[in-house]
Design a protein around this motif. Structure first.
Motif, mmCIF file in Angstrom:
data_model
loop_
_atom_site.group_PDB
_atom_site.id
_atom_site.type_symbol
_atom_site.label_atom_id
_atom_site.label_comp_id
_atom_site.label_asym_id
_atom_site.label_seq_id
_atom_site.Cartn_x
_atom_site.Cartn_y
_atom_site.Cartn_z
ATOM 1 N N ASP A 1 6.843 5.890 1.345
ATOM 2 C CA ASP A 1 5.936 6.712 1.526
ATOM 3 C C ASP A 1 4.384 6.380 1.020
ATOM 4 O O ASP A 1 4.303 5.298 0.514
ATOM 5 N N LEU A 2 3.485 7.336 1.641
ATOM 6 C CA LEU A 2 2.249 7.164 1.299
ATOM 7 C C LEU A 2 2.164 7.518 -0.317
ATOM 8 O O LEU A 2 2.455 8.738 -0.712
ATOM 9 N N PRO A 3 1.125 7.001 -0.667
ATOM 10 C CA PRO A 3 0.988 7.230 -2.282
ATOM 11 C C PRO A 3 0.835 8.826 -2.667
ATOM 12 O O PRO A 3 0.958 9.233 -3.515
ATOM 13 N N ASP A 4 -0.543 9.150 -1.664
ATOM 14 C CA ASP A 4 -1.170 10.459 -1.879
ATOM 15 C C ASP A 4 -0.275 11.615 -1.171
ATOM 16 O O ASP A 4 -0.990 12.814 -1.191
ATOM 17 N N ALA A 5 0.889 11.448 -0.372
ATOM 18 C CA ALA A 5 1.216 12.476 0.252
ATOM 19 C C ALA A 5 2.056 13.262 -0.433
ATOM 20 O O ALA A 5 2.317 13.061 -1.732
ATOM 21 N N PRO A 6 2.000 14.712 -0.112
ATOM 22 C CA PRO A 6 2.665 15.785 -0.948
ATOM 23 C C PRO A 6 4.198 15.569 -0.921
ATOM 24 O O PRO A 6 4.739 15.475 -0.276
ATOM 25 N N ARG A 7 4.527 15.967 -2.241
ATOM 26 C CA ARG A 7 6.073 15.861 -2.531
ATOM 27 C C ARG A 7 6.180 16.868 -3.515
ATOM 28 O O ARG A 7 6.202 16.796 -5.020
ATOM 29 N N PRO A 8 6.358 18.186 -2.902
ATOM 30 C CA PRO A 8 6.396 19.718 -3.834
ATOM 31 C C PRO A 8 7.803 19.570 -4.652
ATOM 32 O O PRO A 8 8.527 18.877 -4.278
ATOM 33 N N ASP A 9 7.443 20.471 -5.700
ATOM 34 C CA ASP A 9 8.592 20.594 -6.556
ATOM 35 C C ASP A 9 9.888 20.989 -5.660
ATOM 36 O O ASP A 9 9.690 21.791 -4.760
ATOM 37 N N PRO A 10 10.899 20.419 -5.883
ATOM 38 C CA PRO A 10 12.029 20.980 -5.136
ATOM 39 C C PRO A 10 12.442 22.609 -5.145
ATOM 40 O O PRO A 10 13.250 23.088 -4.100
ATOM 41 N N ASP A 11 11.940 23.283 -6.176
ATOM 42 C CA ASP A 11 12.374 24.500 -5.944
ATOM 43 C C ASP A 11 11.007 25.517 -5.357
ATOM 44 O O ASP A 11 11.066 26.822 -5.540
ATOM 45 N N ASP B 1 0.801 -1.227 -0.045
ATOM 46 C CA ASP B 1 0.194 0.089 0.054
ATOM 47 C C ASP B 1 0.946 1.342 -0.019
ATOM 48 O O ASP B 1 0.190 2.501 -0.018
ATOM 49 N N LEU B 2 2.194 1.177 -0.209
ATOM 50 C CA LEU B 2 3.226 2.241 0.009
ATOM 51 C C LEU B 2 3.723 2.427 -1.421
ATOM 52 O O LEU B 2 3.577 1.656 -2.297
ATOM 53 N N VAL B 3 4.390 3.793 -1.663
ATOM 54 C CA VAL B 3 5.397 3.670 -2.834
ATOM 55 C C VAL B 3 6.714 3.905 -2.202
ATOM 56 O O VAL B 3 7.001 4.107 -1.116
ATOM 57 N N THR B 4 7.604 3.612 -3.018
ATOM 58 C CA THR B 4 9.222 3.609 -2.765
ATOM 59 C C THR B 4 9.860 4.250 -3.579
ATOM 60 O O THR B 4 9.600 4.346 -4.506
#
Length: 364
Positions: free
Chosen positions: A252-262, A238-241
């Motif tokens: 990580d959680l699939p739908d968790a926020p991962r913003p643009d590095p900038d 149920d996770l992503v790696t």
């Protein structure tokens, strides 16, 4: 679910963690909800949780945390890494059983001072004492010494703290109030029974929501626990790696926020012992390698300044000044943004008190 081994660079990890830590933009959530989302705030001292929330919440005032603490909706208790945290009442009753094995292991360091002490009886007696009347650790230690006069007094104190979920009762922990550290059990103070030790799976998901993407070792560092690999493996479908730049697997959680590095990261003033800097085995997502260890001196942690999302200096409140000590030269715009954030922090936590803002000697 199909997983990926995409590499997340340091800035990508930094922005993802800051977003979940409510440090990219201030959140409108309540103090109690923030304490729950962050899975507690480290709180060796009284003030750090207030500074931590002032950096994270829109509209925060000290009363927003003091009120639920006085109302027993949050409390101060030894949990993660054997340190005092401010937790919601529910987490006091569930997280403490989860980390109890670590508290039991901690006790083995004090075997010599506890020779002849029946630890189960000590737990029963200590519970009776603090539930009959909240006590300081000195009072509790003196009472236990009557039962085991040959034991090491300090070891008896540690044993009581490790065997029982002892909370610090108010007024300790309230903003602008003083009080000795006076203890009773979480169950007695919160008016609810402790729950059985939960499987760690749900806490893994909460940790990732607040600190991810993260490795198994990262969470073990945060919790002070070992052998969490099995929980991650149960949850893997149920996770992503991902991988970090060193090749470490991150969950990580699939739908968790991962913003643009900038994504812009505004300056933030954090307290000593903020969990942002303590909750990963690899802290380079927040602490540049060249600054490693610079926010510590012996066992003392300094208050820290984030610039562009990374540790960039220290700060302190002198009698009439907020003194900011950057690790390197700040550009003119950065300096203005840091000063504006400092002014905001002072308005929130020290209204009506006049402070100059000074940039101290740049720490080399």
């Amino acid at each position: 679910m199909t997983t990926t081994k995409q590499v997340l660079g340091t800035r990508a990890l930094n922005r993802a963690t800051l977003e979940r830590q409510l440090l990219l933009r201030r959140s409108p959530m309540s103090a109690e909800d923030a304490v729950a989302h962050l899975v507690g705030l480290q709180a060796q001292n009284v003030k750090p949780p207030y500074y931590a929330l002032a950096a994270r919440l829109d509209g925060f005032t000290p009363e927003a945390l003091s009120r639920p603490m006085a109302g027993r909706a949050v409390a101060r208790i030894v949990t993660l890494r054997s340190t005092i945290h401010t937790h919601t009442a529910r987490d006091c009753l569930t997280l403490r059983p989860l980390v109890q094995p670590a508290r039991d292991r901690e006790l083995t360091q004090f075997r010599k001072g506890l020779t002849g002490v029946d630890l189960d009886r000590l737990a029963v007696l200590a519970r009776e004492l603090v539930e009959a009347e909240p006590r300081t650790m000195k009072q509790l230690r003196e009472a236990l010494l009557k039962e085991w006069p040959d034991a090491d007094p300090g070891s008896l104190s540690v044993a009581a703290r490790c065997k029982l979920p002892l909370v610090q009762i108010t007024p300790r922990g309230l903003w602008g109030r003083s009080g000795q550290v006076t203890l009773t059990t979480a169950e007695h103070w919160l008016g609810a029974p402790a729950e059985p030790a939960p499987a760690p799976d749900a806490t893994v998901l909460r940790y990732l929501a607040a600190f991810g993407p993260a490795s198994v070792k990262d969470m073990q560092t945060w919790a002070g626990l070992t052998r969490l690999r099995e929980a991650f493996e149960r949850l893997r479908p149920d996770l992503v790696t991902f991988r970090d730049e060193a090749g470490t697997e991150l969950f990580d959680l699939p739908d968790a926020p991962r913003p643009d590095p900038d994504t812009p990261a505004p300056p933030r003033f954090l307290p000593e012992f903020d969990n942002l800097l303590l909750s990963h085995a690899d802290r380079t997502r927040v602490v540049p390698p060249e600054h490693r260890g610079r926010h510590w001196q012996g066992n003392i942690a300094h208050r820290t300044l984030l610039v562009d999302g990374f540790l960039a200096g220290l700060w302190r409140l002198d009698e009439h000044a907020l003194v900011i000590e950057p690790f390197g030269r700040l550009g003119g715009r950065q300096r203005d943004e840091v000063a504006a954030e400092g002014e905001r922090m002072l308005r929130v936590l020290h209204p009506g008190t006049s402070y100059d803002i000074r940039f101290g000697t740049v720490r080399g």
